[in-house]
Design an enzyme around this catalytic site. Sequence first.
Site, PDB file in Angstrom:
ATOM      1  N   HIS A 327       0.896  -1.109  -0.092  1.00 38.73           N
ATOM      2  CA  HIS A 327       0.232   0.054  -0.123  1.00 38.73           C
ATOM      3  C   HIS A 327       0.824   1.399   0.084  1.00 38.73           C
ATOM      4  O   HIS A 327       0.763   2.045  -0.902  1.00 38.73           O
ATOM      5  CB  HIS A 327      -0.796  -0.141   1.329  1.00 38.73           C
ATOM      6  CG  HIS A 327      -1.549   1.043   1.465  1.00 38.73           C
ATOM      7  ND1 HIS A 327      -2.978   1.192   1.587  1.00 38.73           N
ATOM      8  CD2 HIS A 327      -1.234   2.603   1.825  1.00 38.73           C
ATOM      9  CE1 HIS A 327      -3.543   2.268   1.655  1.00 38.73           C
ATOM     10  NE2 HIS A 327      -2.691   3.131   1.883  1.00 38.73           N
ATOM     11  N   GLU A 328       1.845   1.296   1.033  1.00 40.44           N
ATOM     12  CA  GLU A 328       2.492   2.406   1.043  1.00 40.44           C
ATOM     13  C   GLU A 328       3.706   2.868   0.121  1.00 40.44           C
ATOM     14  O   GLU A 328       3.857   3.633  -0.494  1.00 40.44           O
ATOM     15  CB  GLU A 328       3.431   2.485   2.354  1.00 40.44           C
ATOM     16  CG  GLU A 328       2.441   2.532   3.662  1.00 40.44           C
ATOM     17  CD  GLU A 328       1.481   3.682   3.672  1.00 40.44           C
ATOM     18  OE1 GLU A 328       1.858   4.735   3.115  1.00 40.44           O
ATOM     19  OE2 GLU A 328       0.536   3.715   4.327  1.00 40.44           O
ATOM     20  N   HIS A 331       2.327   4.647  -3.036  1.00 43.04           N
ATOM     21  CA  HIS A 331       2.083   5.951  -2.875  1.00 43.04           C
ATOM     22  C   HIS A 331       3.251   7.027  -3.517  1.00 43.04           C
ATOM     23  O   HIS A 331       3.195   8.114  -3.938  1.00 43.04           O
ATOM     24  CB  HIS A 331       1.889   6.309  -1.371  1.00 43.04           C
ATOM     25  CG  HIS A 331       0.499   6.319  -1.002  1.00 43.04           C
ATOM     26  ND1 HIS A 331      -0.560   6.347  -1.714  1.00 43.04           N
ATOM     27  CD2 HIS A 331       0.181   5.722   0.496  1.00 43.04           C
ATOM     28  CE1 HIS A 331      -1.863   6.103  -0.759  1.00 43.04           C
ATOM     29  NE2 HIS A 331      -1.173   5.881   0.483  1.00 43.04           N
ATOM     30  N   ASP A 340      -5.344   7.860  -1.697  1.00 46.99           N
ATOM     31  CA  ASP A 340      -6.064   7.182  -0.823  1.00 46.99           C
ATOM     32  C   ASP A 340      -7.450   7.628  -0.711  1.00 46.99           C
ATOM     33  O   ASP A 340      -8.026   8.671  -0.294  1.00 46.99           O
ATOM     34  CB  ASP A 340      -5.819   7.375   0.789  1.00 46.99           C
ATOM     35  CG  ASP A 340      -4.460   6.736   0.950  1.00 46.99           C
ATOM     36  OD1 ASP A 340      -4.272   5.407   0.769  1.00 46.99           O
ATOM     37  OD2 ASP A 340      -3.512   7.301   1.856  1.00 46.99           O
ATOM     38  N   TYR A 343     -10.965   3.254   2.155  1.00 43.49           N
ATOM     39  CA  TYR A 343     -10.231   2.406   3.007  1.00 43.49           C
ATOM     40  C   TYR A 343     -11.096   1.363   3.084  1.00 43.49           C
ATOM     41  O   TYR A 343     -12.347   1.342   2.989  1.00 43.49           O
ATOM     42  CB  TYR A 343      -9.766   3.153   4.267  1.00 43.49           C
ATOM     43  CG  TYR A 343      -8.823   4.109   4.105  1.00 43.49           C
ATOM     44  CD1 TYR A 343      -7.744   3.869   4.017  1.00 43.49           C
ATOM     45  CD2 TYR A 343      -9.416   5.549   4.519  1.00 43.49           C
ATOM     46  CE1 TYR A 343      -6.786   5.086   3.814  1.00 43.49           C
ATOM     47  CE2 TYR A 343      -8.381   6.537   4.230  1.00 43.49           C
ATOM     48  CZ  TYR A 343      -7.097   6.400   4.015  1.00 43.49           C
ATOM     49  OH  TYR A 343      -6.321   7.606   4.106  1.00 43.49           O
TER      50      TYR A 343
END
Length: 377
Positions: A327-328, A331, A340, A343
């Site tokens: 996920h990170e 980014h 984002d 969620y």
Amino acid sequence: MSNTVRTVWLAAGLVALSGGAFAARPAAPGTMANPLRIGMLADSIGNRAFLGTVEFKVTNSSRETMRIPSWQLPTGVLQQNLFEVHYNGKPVRYTGPMIKRAAPTEADLITLRPGESRLVTVDLSTAYDLSRGGEYTVKFRSYLQGARSGSGRMVAARNGGLAKVESAPLRLWVDASNPVMRLKNGDGRVGIQARKPPTGGGGTVVNGVTYVGCSSTQINGAGSAVNAARNYSENAKGYLAGSTVGARYTTWFGAYTSTRWNTAKSHFVSIDSAMDQSAGQIKINCGCNQSYYAYVYPTQPYQIYVCRAFWSAPNTGTDSKAGTLIHEMSHFNAVAGTDDHVYGQSGAKSLAISDPTKALNNADNHEYFAENTPNQN
């Protein structure tokens, strides 16, 4: 033109995912249309120069109390990419934190009574570069995931999918000599450069990964997560290198088109390449004590700040440590540049149905595609 800006209240910003204007009728049985009205005003009076702040106003136009996740609306400190900013027609990148949160719960909701308005001053210059002279447009947009009325009716688009709230664009003209540039260039006052994100220098390299402020237990746990994340990214890349479109793809990225498939494919090639770095480029920072999973600054590859929810997550599976790293990593602008928008698995699935293009720009959709839990072909 002097150091002033053209400003105007731009009220009204309720737009459903279909793009239609606000309507009073429910979007679907048991739901309601978006009742939030948005206005923005540049914080400039008379000859006072624009300093990067706008006044943001949200009004509950319904006759019901509304409950809204707090991060879907701006606060005094920008912790989410909630604005589309353009300079002379070109996008201005967001440089603030990108946070992985859990799906919204009751504790995350704020209340707006019928007819109530809230006004907040937002300093856009802390997360967007407003230092150049020229025309800027600023537009607020957010998905209303988990927003509902006091009677329990969920806010939804007319097709039953996620509702979206956005403002009309606020147009500003900034002179080349505007004070925001002077602040950035360093005249002794607090400005853009003074508000740069922390760099988290130093650290210890273990098995090719740099750890900052981590205990030996945390290094072991995060190291296992890095290895599992590498397996996830390799598997996801391999799936997209094939030609068979299955439920795994359509669940998280929506209806197939060759263009969108190739976008997902390129994203995971980049994510896998970034995860495979083994000379200390990946930096795990254990200094966060917030309740969420993790966050990054998109312009600072490849440092990932892991927080409390990360440590209590399983190593693999839904919302796992390994998935959080995917996920990170997505980014970073140098990787996939995701945002984002929503969620949680439910929100990610709904976004894939209602707006596949946005799903391809949502970090949780990438995480859940990589975790593939429950397993799909």
